[in-house]
Design a protein around this motif. Structure first.
Motif, PDB file in Angstrom:
ATOM      1  N   ARG A   1     -33.594  28.289 -49.800  1.00 56.36           N
ATOM      2  CA  ARG A   1     -32.967  27.064 -49.953  1.00 56.36           C
ATOM      3  C   ARG A   1     -33.801  25.948 -49.157  1.00 56.36           C
ATOM      4  O   ARG A   1     -33.855  24.806 -49.751  1.00 56.36           O
ATOM      5  N   ILE A   2     -34.365  26.274 -47.980  1.00 58.45           N
ATOM      6  CA  ILE A   2     -35.298  25.220 -47.530  1.00 58.45           C
ATOM      7  C   ILE A   2     -36.585  25.010 -48.300  1.00 58.45           C
ATOM      8  O   ILE A   2     -36.990  23.906 -48.531  1.00 58.45           O
ATOM      9  N   ALA A   3     -36.996  26.256 -48.993  1.00 56.53           N
ATOM     10  CA  ALA A   3     -38.160  25.936 -49.748  1.00 56.53           C
ATOM     11  C   ALA A   3     -37.899  25.087 -50.993  1.00 56.53           C
ATOM     12  O   ALA A   3     -38.664  24.210 -51.243  1.00 56.53           O
ATOM     13  N   ARG A   4     -36.711  25.229 -51.534  1.00 57.27           N
ATOM     14  CA  ARG A   4     -36.232  24.107 -52.655  1.00 57.27           C
ATOM     15  C   ARG A   4     -36.057  22.492 -51.915  1.00 57.27           C
ATOM     16  O   ARG A   4     -36.623  21.731 -52.989  1.00 57.27           O
ATOM     17  N   LEU A   5     -35.616  22.680 -50.941  1.00 55.02           N
ATOM     18  CA  LEU A   5     -35.496  21.383 -50.199  1.00 55.02           C
ATOM     19  C   LEU A   5     -36.807  20.813 -50.173  1.00 55.02           C
ATOM     20  O   LEU A   5     -37.022  19.491 -50.143  1.00 55.02           O
ATOM     21  N   CYS A   6     -38.044  21.520 -49.864  1.00 58.57           N
ATOM     22  CA  CYS A   6     -39.269  21.040 -49.610  1.00 58.57           C
ATOM     23  C   CYS A   6     -40.171  20.931 -50.767  1.00 58.57           C
ATOM     24  O   CYS A   6     -41.316  20.456 -50.565  1.00 58.57           O
ATOM     25  N   GLU A   7     -39.623  21.255 -51.920  1.00 56.75           N
ATOM     26  CA  GLU A   7     -40.374  21.446 -53.186  1.00 56.75           C
ATOM     27  C   GLU A   7     -41.088  19.840 -53.479  1.00 56.75           C
ATOM     28  O   GLU A   7     -42.354  20.163 -53.720  1.00 56.75           O
ATOM     29  N   GLN A   8     -40.629  19.092 -53.365  1.00 55.80           N
ATOM     30  CA  GLN A   8     -41.226  17.525 -53.774  1.00 55.80           C
ATOM     31  C   GLN A   8     -42.234  17.505 -52.500  1.00 55.80           C
ATOM     32  O   GLN A   8     -43.575  16.905 -53.086  1.00 55.80           O
ATOM     33  N   ALA A   9     -42.232  17.707 -51.478  1.00 55.44           N
ATOM     34  CA  ALA A   9     -43.261  17.741 -50.436  1.00 55.44           C
ATOM     35  C   ALA A   9     -44.423  18.766 -50.779  1.00 55.44           C
ATOM     36  O   ALA A   9     -45.554  18.347 -50.626  1.00 55.44           O
TER      37      ALA A   9
END
Length: 715
Positions: A317-325
């Protein structure tokens, strides 16, 4: 045949940066057109006894000079251990003479004295004696003052007759004012790992050879100040050193690590440390820190990399949240060790430049070469009768020196483009040219800061909206024959290329460079409308400078004219020959076709033949021949077969292609297949200099195009 000058670099201790000095010496000689070869008699590595010599591998990857084959250290140790020093020296002499290949200077790199190689000092002197080499000592001052210089050099020369030995040329002092702890150890920006930065030596020593010379019994040939950017390792090298797992690759092969920060505090107190080039280390079970870092990356901060410790898997879930970065190129990797173990591993990283890191190797070569007196290099080969061939290094050096002397101001319409901003800063810092960036000042400064850069005084930012009105009346006057009204003129001046062109027309700047974002048509159209051709020129054409490993060739026209007539092709040939001569290349012009001499027929061949005759008649002072096939123009053995009487075949330096299709295809095929640098296109025939960039241009491409433009402004 003149005798070869043999110079041996002898390190006084471990950690003097011998590889960097060797690379810089080679580059400095290449810049001056000196034919140099390199030889490390005995390969020396610190981790793998059977690994190839480090400096040799870097030079093989980044230079075309002749490089001798080193003797393996284990073989040398075996010979020395059985009292066979004479046999070892004989083998070194044999390999040395196989290597020199007609060079003017042979640069020898000595062995670094280490605990394992305590025989290094004595063997270095024996090698220097066997090769009849002049010696240059390489040393650092560490945490000592200049008053210790005399004593240290006297100790270093004890076994060879002292500092009065006539075979000693001088000394090079490296790593001046490096961060040194109280034990004399180099601590490059990793001090916050142990929080002992207060123990680092902050005493600033003079960096000028003239200031240090009174303390030295030997001539000081160069002083090289510490430059932290030269040890900025790539994120991929750090990940490999730590044996890390890659979570997000991003720009892992390009991002560089200039500092290390352990994110162990609250987020507000760490925000100022989220900066360009920083390795941010945090436990993988602190997602709030990772999310904060990602927000900084999304705001344009080019963070070096993120290192997650502890071996915890990243929550999907954190990885998806950071995807744009992650999509901004932010490298993220994970290690199983805890923070303390990771800190110890980071401290042990090898800061040597990997042979595969071409950018860093070139930066080291350029920086160190700049510190070495060019007049001293020239004296090394005084009286040499060898004809000079303009190597790529010599060409780039000539460009920067001519541009410095020109001291021109160049307008850059794409002022908010990151590569262009960085190039403008480099040009100002090196004194190549002053630049004007057209763009919003706040945005330009933000983009610069996101790359860890500061705009120097030689870079000016001008807000286009504030000056457009100044050029409306002049544009209407210049284009009145085309029916341009004030309304249309205002609209056209919204284009920064047109605005920059008007600044050039008015004489407020000396040249214009664009194309990192704009197409060739968008870059060239306004200058063709406003600046127009130079007196005596009926056509605008272009050339590329092709930096082959051993020499620089000129290709024209590869960017402007789709299908020139014979008359236009003749003028392109003359323009290109004059451009070559202006930049130190002796023009021998080959008019390229699919047949050589009278072997072929057809309208295309006849056009080239007619263009050759027109160019020869108009400029009998130039060496021009054609039609020639490319292989006949460039290869001596083919030339002897196909065009034995040609004054150009086999030795051409300027290649004129019959049409844009042939020229553009050839230059790109040569550039990409041989992985070489091409500078250009440089426009010819304009009344004032305007140059176009490829939209894939690298920062260095832009720098050298700015230099070309500055030099053109003097002609």
């Amino acid at each position: 045949m003149p005798q070869i000058r043999t110079i041996m670099l002898i390190p006084t201790s471990i950690g003097v940066g011998l590889t960097s000095v060797s690379l810089g010496m080679v580059h400095a000689m290449e810049q001056q057109g000196v034919s140099v070869s390199y030889f490390k008699p005995i390969a020396q590595t610190y981790h793998d006894i059977d690994a190839p010599d480090h400096t040799s591998e870097i030079l093989k990857a980044n230079s075309a000079i002749s490089i001798g084959e080193s003797i393996e250290m284990k073989k040398a140790e075996a010979l020395l251990g059985t009292d066979q020093e004479d046999e070892l020296l004989e083998e070194i002499l044999n390999r040395f003479h196989q290597n020199i290949n007609g060079s003017e200077v042979a640069l020898i790199e000595g062995i670094v004295p280490t605990r394992r190689h305590e025989f290094a000092n004595n063997l270095n002197f024996q090698i220097a004696k066997a090769l009849d080499a002049e010696m240059i000592f390489v040393m650092t001052l560490g945490n000592e003052g200049p008053e210790q210089l005399k004593k240290r050099l006297e100790i270093a020369t004890t076994n060879i007759g002292g500092t009065k030995n006539p075979h000693i040329m001088g000394v090079i002092i490296n790593k001046l004012n490096a961060p040194i702890d109280d034990q004399g150890r180099l601590r490059p920006d990793l001090s916050d790992i142990f929080d002992d930065s207060e123990k680092l030596n902050t005493k600033q020593l003079p960096t000028s050879p003239l200031q240090l010379q009174p303390y030295s019994p030997l001539p000081i040939l160069a002083t090289i100040p510490w430059n932290p950017d030269l040890i900025a390792t790539r994120a991929i090298d750090l990940a490999q050193h730590l044996k890390a797992r890659i979570i997000n690759e991003g720009h892992i092969a390009k991002r560089r690590i200039r500092s290390v920060t352990f994110c162990s505090r609250s987020i507000p107190t760490m925000l100022s440390l989220f900066r360009s080039g920083s390795l941010l280390v945090t436990s993988a079970d602190r997602p709030e820190v990772l999310v904060s870092i990602c927000l900084s990356a999304m705001n344009g901060v080019e963070i070096g990399a993120v290192l997650l410790t502890g071996g915890y898997e990243l929550d999907p879930r954190i990885a998806r949240l950071c995807e744009q970065a992650f999509q901004t190129g932010l490298p993220v990797f994970l290690v199983d060790t805890n923070t303390w173990q990771t800190a110890l591993n980071l401290q042990n990283i090898n800061l040597q430049v990997p042979p595969t890191d071409k950018e860093r190797a070139e930066n080291i070569m350029h920086y160190v070469a700049e510190q070495i007196d060019a007049n001293w290099i020239q004296k090394l080969t005084a009286g040499s009768s060898r004809p000079r061939r303009l190597s790529p290094a010599a060409f780039r050096y000539e460009l920067t020196e001519l541009a410095r002397r020109a001291n021109k101001c160049i307008v850059l319409p794409e002022g908010n483009e990151p590569r262009t901003i960085k190039a403008a800063i480099i040009c100002a810092e090196r004194g190549i040219a002053r630049s004007i960036l057209l763009g919003d000042p706040e945005e330009v400064i933000r983009i610069a800061e996101s790359q860890g850069l500061t705009l120097p005084s030689g870079v000016q930012i001008i807000e286009p909206r504030g000056i457009r009105a100044n050029y409306v009346d002049r544009l209407v006057e210049l284009r009145k024959s085309k029916g341009i009204t004030e309304v249309v003129a205002r609209e056209q001046l919204r284009d920064n290329v047109m605005l920059g062109t008007m600044m050039l027309e008015r004489g407020e700047v000396d040249g214009l460079v664009s194309g990192a974002v704009n197409t060739t048509a968008n870059t060239i159209r306004p200058p063709l409308q406003i600046i127009k051709t130079a007196p005596g020129s009926s056509i605008v054409s272009s050339v590329f400078f092709m930096l082959l490993p051993e020499q620089v060739l000129v290709y024209g026209d590869c960017a402007i004219n789709p299908d020139p007539t014979a008359e236009q092709l003749a003028e392109i040939a003359i323009q290109s020959a004059d451009s070559a001569k202006a930049f130190g290349i002796e023009p021998r012009v080959a008019m390229i076709s699919y047949s050589t001499g009278t072997s072929g027929a057809g309208s295309d061949v006849e056009k080239v033949r007619a263009a050759t005759e027109l160019a020869q008649a108009k400029r009998p002072d130039l060496i021009i021949d054609g039609p020639l096939q490319y292989d006949a123009a460039v290869m001596a053995d083919v030339a002897r077969s196909k065009a034995p009487d040609s004054p150009v075949a086999g030795q051409a330096t300027v290649f004129i292609f019959p049409d844009l299709n042939t020229g553009n295809t050839t230059y790109k095929a040569v550039q990409r297949s041989a992985n070489l640098i091409s500078i250009g296109p440089m426009l010819q025939g304009m009344r004032k200099p305007v140059n176009d960039l490829s939209r894939g241009a690298l920062v260095d491409d832009i720098v050298y195009t700015i230099a070309l433009t500055a030099i053109q402004a003097t002609q």
